[in-house]
Each structure stands twice: as structure tokens, then as C-alpha cells.
Scaffold this active site. Structure first.
Site, PDB file in Angstrom:
ATOM      1  N   GLU A 167      -1.615 -16.607  -1.673  1.00 55.01           N
ATOM      2  CA  GLU A 167      -1.281 -16.152  -0.380  1.00 55.01           C
ATOM      3  C   GLU A 167      -2.763 -15.552   0.261  1.00 55.01           C
ATOM      4  O   GLU A 167      -3.459 -14.943  -0.730  1.00 55.01           O
ATOM      5  CB  GLU A 167      -0.062 -15.247  -0.268  1.00 55.01           C
ATOM      6  CG  GLU A 167      -0.017 -14.701   1.165  1.00 55.01           C
ATOM      7  CD  GLU A 167       0.507 -15.664   2.249  1.00 55.01           C
ATOM      8  OE1 GLU A 167      -0.131 -16.702   2.279  1.00 55.01           O
ATOM      9  OE2 GLU A 167       1.482 -15.387   3.064  1.00 55.01           O
ATOM     10  N   ASP A 168      -2.965 -15.786   1.558  1.00 55.18           N
ATOM     11  CA  ASP A 168      -4.058 -15.205   1.807  1.00 55.18           C
ATOM     12  C   ASP A 168      -4.273 -13.644   2.183  1.00 55.18           C
ATOM     13  O   ASP A 168      -4.884 -12.781   1.671  1.00 55.18           O
ATOM     14  CB  ASP A 168      -4.813 -15.935   3.081  1.00 55.18           C
ATOM     15  CG  ASP A 168      -3.647 -15.780   4.156  1.00 55.18           C
ATOM     16  OD1 ASP A 168      -2.401 -15.539   4.038  1.00 55.18           O
ATOM     17  OD2 ASP A 168      -4.003 -16.224   5.476  1.00 55.18           O
ATOM     18  N   ASP A 226       1.243  -8.838   4.878  1.00 52.58           N
ATOM     19  CA  ASP A 226       1.103  -7.946   6.088  1.00 52.58           C
ATOM     20  C   ASP A 226       2.729  -7.208   6.023  1.00 52.58           C
ATOM     21  O   ASP A 226       2.883  -6.420   5.294  1.00 52.58           O
ATOM     22  CB  ASP A 226       0.920  -8.616   7.284  1.00 52.58           C
ATOM     23  CG  ASP A 226       0.705  -7.609   8.542  1.00 52.58           C
ATOM     24  OD1 ASP A 226       0.394  -6.410   8.346  1.00 52.58           O
ATOM     25  OD2 ASP A 226       0.821  -7.884   9.698  1.00 52.58           O
ATOM     26  N   LYS A 266      -2.058  -5.653   2.828  1.00 49.98           N
ATOM     27  CA  LYS A 266      -1.832  -4.346   3.893  1.00 49.98           C
ATOM     28  C   LYS A 266      -0.596  -3.748   3.832  1.00 49.98           C
ATOM     29  O   LYS A 266       0.192  -4.016   4.529  1.00 49.98           O
ATOM     30  CB  LYS A 266      -1.878  -5.076   5.337  1.00 49.98           C
ATOM     31  CG  LYS A 266      -3.451  -5.753   5.746  1.00 49.98           C
ATOM     32  CD  LYS A 266      -3.539  -5.819   7.330  1.00 49.98           C
ATOM     33  CE  LYS A 266      -2.845  -7.059   7.905  1.00 49.98           C
ATOM     34  NZ  LYS A 266      -3.156  -7.297   9.221  1.00 49.98           N
TER      35      LYS A 266
HETATM   36  P1  IMP Z   1       3.491 -11.076   6.927  1.00 51.09           P
HETATM   37  O1  IMP Z   1       4.730 -12.136   7.160  1.00 51.09           O
HETATM   38  O2  IMP Z   1       3.564 -10.273   8.047  1.00 51.09           O
HETATM   39  O3  IMP Z   1       3.229 -10.574   5.573  1.00 51.09           O
HETATM   40  O4  IMP Z   1       2.196 -12.076   7.210  1.00 51.09           O
HETATM   41  C1  IMP Z   1       1.524 -12.937   6.584  1.00 51.09           C
HETATM   42  C2  IMP Z   1       0.822 -13.996   7.078  1.00 51.09           C
HETATM   43  O5  IMP Z   1       0.631 -13.605   8.681  1.00 51.09           O
HETATM   44  C3  IMP Z   1      -0.322 -14.491   6.642  1.00 51.09           C
HETATM   45  O6  IMP Z   1      -0.126 -15.550   5.516  1.00 51.09           O
HETATM   46  C4  IMP Z   1      -1.313 -14.496   7.406  1.00 51.09           C
HETATM   47  O7  IMP Z   1      -1.218 -15.979   7.948  1.00 51.09           O
HETATM   48  C5  IMP Z   1      -0.970 -13.776   8.682  1.00 51.09           C
HETATM   49  N1  IMP Z   1      -1.586 -12.592   8.815  1.00 51.09           N
HETATM   50  C6  IMP Z   1      -1.030 -11.308   8.447  1.00 51.09           C
HETATM   51  N2  IMP Z   1      -2.107 -10.428   8.575  1.00 51.09           N
HETATM   52  C7  IMP Z   1      -3.057 -11.068   9.490  1.00 51.09           C
HETATM   53  C8  IMP Z   1      -4.469 -10.713   9.615  1.00 51.09           C
HETATM   54  O8  IMP Z   1      -4.874  -9.573   9.726  1.00 51.09           O
HETATM   55  N3  IMP Z   1      -5.117 -11.727  10.308  1.00 51.09           N
HETATM   56  C9  IMP Z   1      -4.582 -13.020  10.452  1.00 51.09           C
HETATM   57  N4  IMP Z   1      -3.653 -13.542   9.814  1.00 51.09           N
HETATM   58  C10 IMP Z   1      -2.933 -12.336   9.355  1.00 51.09           C
HETATM   59 MG    MG Z   2      -2.316 -17.543   9.320  1.00 45.98          MG
END
Ligand code: IMP
Ligand code: MG
Length: 176
Positions: free
Chosen positions: A100-101, A104, A132
Site C-alpha cells: 500500500e502507498d 491513514d 499516519k
Molecule cells: P485510509 O483508508 O484512510 O487508510 O486511506 C488510505 C488511502 O487514502 C491511501 O491508499 C491513499 O490512496 C489515500 N490517502 C491517505 N492519506 C493520503 C495522503 O496524505 N495523501 C494522498 N492520499 C492519501
Molecule cells: Mg489515493
């Protein structure tokens, strides 16, 4: 369409040299851990495409490469909480390493993990370039982390804001 590349909004956090060094370290750790197992890497599109491409080139063991598509963000900086997953994978009985990149809230990865667990893989581990933890809404064990960052919005090295900035070779905070 012309790309928005207003560099005054970008504050570099990790240079391409720093990223390369860290990706190499992760790759060596993964190579070591999977030395006698068939490694199936599953990249989460689109954000992980550059990280995955660099990661696999430092591996010292063979691997299979797969992709799935997960999207939750739309064009916002805040997650929608709705995760859409698209894949045609069959990884029953396989050793999976999800790449994964950035993690969050953890909601995207949580949905992907639930989706893949249905297939009963032999093992399932997580590798994320960025983490994060401050924004987490669900507990997730990350096995390999590139860099842990505070709660800021970042772009570059595959990571976008509304499909912009993926091509940057470094990682930057995107200021308003
Ligand atoms: P989550 O579901 O909130 O954990 O978010 C994960 C996905 O949201 C990642 O795979 C990213 O594509 C996107 N994402 C989360 N944080 C960032 C950020 O700081 N910049 C850009 N994309 C983000
Ligand atoms: Mg994204």
C-alpha cells in the site's frame, strides 16, 4: 488538461535518495522473511504502483505480482469512508504481501484485508510506504513500514491529490 504543478504548495519530506535507501531496506527484510516461501505481492492501485515497482527490483527472491484497485477518496483530502474494491484474484492458500502507498484511517486496508481473508490465504502481511497512525480508526498491524509521518496530506512517488502529483520522484506535503 494541464497539470497543476504549483511547486510553492509542495514541501519536500523525503528525497528520492532517501526513499530509495528505505525501500531497499524493506525489500531486503522481505526477501529474508520469505526466503523459502512463494511470495505473492498484491499492490493496491493506483497509489502503490511506483513503490511496488521499486520494491520488487531490490528483492533477492522470486515473487508473483498482482494488483487490485481500491478507492475511497474521490477528489477530497478526507476519506469518504466508502471503499470500493475491484479484483479478479484467486489467492487461496497463498502467502500474500499487500503493498500500500499510505495508511491513514485504515478503512481502505481493512476492507481489502476482509475481502482477501474470504479466500483463506496461507498468510497475509502488510507493507506500506507511509503510515499516519494518528488518523487511525481501525486497528491494523503493519508488518513493514517505510516512514511514519504525522497527520499531514502528502503527494508524490505514486501518491496523488485528485490525480495530480503522482509523477513526482519525491514525497512532499501538499500545503493549502
Ligand atoms: P485510509 O483508508 O484512510 O487508510 O486511506 C488510505 C488511502 O487514502 C491511501 O491508499 C491513499 O490512496 C489515500 N490517502 C491517505 N492519506 C493520503 C495522503 O496524505 N495523501 C494522498 N492520499 C492519501
Ligand atoms: Mg489515493
Amino acid at each position: 488538461m494541464k497539470k497543476d504543478s504549483d511547486s510553492s504548495k509542495l514541501h519536500e519530506l523525503y528525497s528520492s535518495e532517501e526513499i530509495k535507501k528505505r525501500v531497499q531496506e524493506l525489500s531486503f527484510a522481505i526477501s529474508n522473511d520469505y526466503v523459502n516461501r512463494e511470495l505473492n505481492i498484491v499492490g493496491i492501485l493506483k497509489g502503490a504502483f511506483i513503490f511496488l515497482a521499486d520494491l520488487v527490483r531490490f528483492l533477492t527472491i522470486p515473487c508473483y505480482i498482482h494488483f487490485l484497485r481500491a478507492s475511497s477518496y474521490g477528489c477530497q483530502k478526507i476519506t469518504s469512508g466508502q471503499v470500493e474494491i475491484q479484483h479478479t484474484l484467486n489467492l487461496a492458500g497463498k502467502h500474500i504481501l499487500l503493498v500500500e502507498d499510505i495508511i491513514d484511517t485504515g478503512l481502505t486496508l481493512n476492507s481489502v484485508i476482509n475481502e482477501l481473508r474470504i479466500q483463506h490465504p496461507a498468510s497475509l502481511k502488510i507493507c506500506s510506504l507511509l503510515d499516519k497512525p494518528a488518523a487511525r480508526k481501525t486497528s491494523i498491524k503493519v508488518d513493514y513500514t517505510g516512514f511514519t509521518i504525522s497527520d499531514k496530506f502528502v503527494v508524490g512517488y505514486g501518491i496523488d491529490f485528485s490525480e495530480h502529483y503522482r509523477e513526482l520522484p519525491y514525497i512532499a506535503e501538499l500545503k493549502n
